[in-house]
Each structure stands twice: as structure tokens, then as C-alpha cells.
Design an enzyme around this catalytic site. Sequence first.
Site, PDB file in Angstrom:
ATOM      1  N   CYS A 167      73.517  -0.358  18.532  1.00 16.66           N
ATOM      2  CA  CYS A 167      73.141   1.060  18.477  1.00 16.66           C
ATOM      3  C   CYS A 167      74.052   1.896  17.586  1.00 16.66           C
ATOM      4  CB  CYS A 167      73.100   1.620  19.895  1.00 16.66           C
ATOM      5  SG  CYS A 167      72.143   0.572  21.017  1.00 16.66           S
ATOM      6  N   HIS A 298      75.185  10.559  20.336  1.00 15.93           N
ATOM      7  CA  HIS A 298      74.570   9.271  20.677  1.00 15.93           C
ATOM      8  C   HIS A 298      73.489   9.544  21.724  1.00 15.93           C
ATOM      9  CE1 HIS A 298      74.094   5.028  20.934  1.00 15.93           C
ATOM     10  NE2 HIS A 298      74.436   4.987  22.208  1.00 15.93           N
ATOM     11  N   GLU A 309      80.197  10.831  26.906  1.00 21.76           N
ATOM     12  CA  GLU A 309      80.219  11.417  25.563  1.00 21.76           C
ATOM     13  C   GLU A 309      80.719  12.866  25.612  1.00 21.76           C
ATOM     14  OE1 GLU A 309      76.547  10.925  23.449  1.00 21.76           O
ATOM     15  OE2 GLU A 309      77.460  11.462  21.525  1.00 21.76           O
ATOM     16  N   LYS A 328      67.220  11.354  20.318  1.00 16.14           N
ATOM     17  CA  LYS A 328      66.584  10.265  21.076  1.00 16.14           C
ATOM     18  C   LYS A 328      65.612  10.817  22.119  1.00 16.14           C
ATOM     19  CE  LYS A 328      70.286   6.826  20.595  1.00 16.14           C
ATOM     20  NZ  LYS A 328      71.281   7.587  19.828  1.00 16.14           N
ATOM     21  N   HIS A 333      65.018   5.455  21.974  1.00 13.98           N
ATOM     22  CA  HIS A 333      66.237   4.852  21.415  1.00 13.98           C
ATOM     23  C   HIS A 333      65.818   3.804  20.378  1.00 13.98           C
ATOM     24  CE1 HIS A 333      70.082   3.321  20.713  1.00 13.98           C
ATOM     25  NE2 HIS A 333      70.601   3.431  21.925  1.00 13.98           N
ATOM     26  N   PHE A 394      76.824  -1.230  22.804  1.00  7.87           N
ATOM     27  CA  PHE A 394      77.345  -2.194  23.760  1.00  7.87           C
ATOM     28  C   PHE A 394      78.507  -2.966  23.106  1.00  7.87           C
ATOM     29  CE2 PHE A 394      73.129  -2.782  26.306  1.00  7.87           C
ATOM     30  CZ  PHE A 394      73.323  -1.533  26.875  1.00  7.87           C
TER      31      PHE A 394
END
Length: 407
Positions: A167, A298, A309, A328, A333, A394
Amino acid sequence: MPEQPHRRVVITGLGAVSPVGIGADAFASAIRAGRNGTSEIRSFDASLFPSRRAGEVHDFEPSEILTSLDPRYWGRSGLLAAAAARLAVGDSGLDPELLSRSRAGSIMGTTSGESAVLQELAGQWIGEGLKNLEPRLVKQAPASQIANAVNSELGLTGDAQTIPTACSASNYALGYAYDMVRSGEADFMLAGGADAVNRLTHAGFYALGAMAEDLPRPFDANRTGILTGEGGAALLLEPLEHALARGAQIYAEVLGYAANCDAEHMVHPDAASIADCIRAAHRNAGVTPDQIDYICAHGTGTPTNDATEVQAVREAFGDRLPPISSIKSMLGHTMGAASGFGAIACCKALEQGFLPPTANVIEVDPAFGPGVDCVPGQGRSAELNILQNHGFAFGGNNVITILGRLK
């Protein structure tokens, strides 16, 4: 030997193949309006999942955009990337023949590579045996085919690198391409990412308990998670002097970036590490926190990500938080393309003077504390100069890019 001065690098072309529109202008118009791009999944049978929505690009016809590739021989992720790159070159006004004769290449990010192709091959293996796999599909399967598709479509002979850091991969690609143009190793680079909606990713996020019940609602008090999405995002980078000499439209200057790794937990983000990445990005770009006008977050919409975040931003910025929103909420996503779409949104925000919104917000989570402006609903007019684009993945892979209005 004296060290050669680094070149300034600008973004002069944008290409978007997204769930809310194809082409940078259609993408920006939908983002500014806060339009929802998710719908019932059509690309695979999702009837057994409680959540059956995703951000798919239903009207993508590769042959309408591509001029070199034969779509029969490429996977959907590669076609999304190549189409976005072709659109970016067209948007830049750069002569495609000049581009193909130049020191030029592509860096593209992804999470799952050619996941839809692998899904089809797995079905053939289970149903008909390994020896009966369709050779045409086997050739499409390597993730490296995503950047290869871009170079093949545009006739580029420079680097063709696919970065699989999930991502945050598009931001990695943008930083890598920036370094190549800045150092003089390349004269033009396409950077971005691509991924396709597929059962594996959908099932994975469902198994993690990270799937939204209905819509993604980043920063909302009742957010429940993500919806998966797909698309191709591409940006054309070139030296400032060349862009000025040819009278190109300059969307933004790449001021700098930073990357780090939490090295802690596979899926749980770390606020201190993200704050360190923000501070490093500011140092590398030569800016201070008070100069940042907007953060493209994000912003996945999972309870943990958004809280972490905001905590990281608060650590890096102190009491004054810039507006921070998540596109998003509209796209779903889009995985490896996500921060590429974030960079395109930042470029169009600079060009048109607006803050991209967070859609679907009903009540901003009070647990974030005071001063969190997630631009709920629709875009808002604003004078912008320096923007910050987040991409986290991740494994704790964080990348932050800083884009600025040309001065």
C-alpha cells in the site's frame, strides 16, 4: 571529481484509471465532488462474503487507450498501469517518439501483482492439474509484467521496475523515479502503481476483520474498515529545465521524500515510526511543518490506522494540524496504486486550488482530539503551496512524498 549538482524534478503528466473516472480531469472532478466509486463486485463471485462491495473500474476498455499492447497477452494490473502511463504521456504534451528515444523508464508499485491472473491459474491447477495451465496466462503472471507493460506500451528502454511494497508502493515508485531524474540517471520517468480487485485480497482483509460493513468512512467515529479497490495511477517526471524549455504545464515540483520501516508488527502501524518518517521527509524536502498546507492521508478507515496516523501527525506537527483527508473514502483501497492516486490528487489540488475531501463522514471521531479537519463531504476551495502524501503498508513500510507549487 566534483559532485554534480542535482536537478530539480517536476511532474508534468498525470494518468488515472480509477473507480471514479478515467483521465486526470475526470478523476479530479469526482474527487472534488466526494463521489462514491464503490459498487457491488462484478469481477468475481462475492456472494458468500458478508461484504460484497469494491471500487472496480467497470468502464475500462484497454483497447480504447492503448496503442501498442495487445490486451489479450497482458494481465489486468499491467493493462491498468500501461493505460495510466499512456494517459500521463498524453496529458504531458510530450512527444511520445521523443520519450521513447530518451533515457526513460518506469517504476510501478503493486500489492498483489497480477492477482486476477494468478487466481485464474489456481482454478485451472485445482480443476485440471498443473500440466494443463494455459501458457498464455502463465506468461502474464509475474508481477514484473506491470512495469514491463508500461515500457512496452511506450517503447521505453530504461529501467522497468515493479516495487511490491503493497500500500505504500506508489510512493516508493515516485521517490525512486525522482532520484533517477534528479541525479541525471534518467531524463524522464513514469511512476505510479496498479492493482486489480480479486478474491484473495478481498478474503484476506475480511479474515483480518478489516472490511467495512457498507462504505469506507475514514476518520468517522463509527468507521469499520476498508473496501478493496483497483486502478492504475501514473505520473510523468522530468527535469525542471526541460519542462520550462518546452512550455509544459507543471503540476508540482517533487521537493523530497522519506521512507522507513517500523520493524515491529506485521499489520499494526507504529505512530512513532510514522512521525519519524514525516520529520525525515520534511528535512529531505527542506520544509518545516508550518509550511505544509494539506496531508493526503493513508486513511484506510480502519479504527487502528486512522488513530495511529492522527497520533503520528500530532507528534510531528504539534498543536497545528494541517487539513488531512482520505480519498480512499471514494475509491476504496486501491492497494499498490493508492499513494499514486494520492499524488495525482495533490497535483490537481495545487492546480485547481481545493482540498480533497473525505466522503461518508458523519461524525469525526472525538477520540482523535481537537483540531482534526478531515474535510468532510466535498472538496473545499483553498490556496495551497506545499502538500504531503502518505503511504503506509503491512510490514511497517512507510513512505511520505512532499510536493510543492513551482516557485
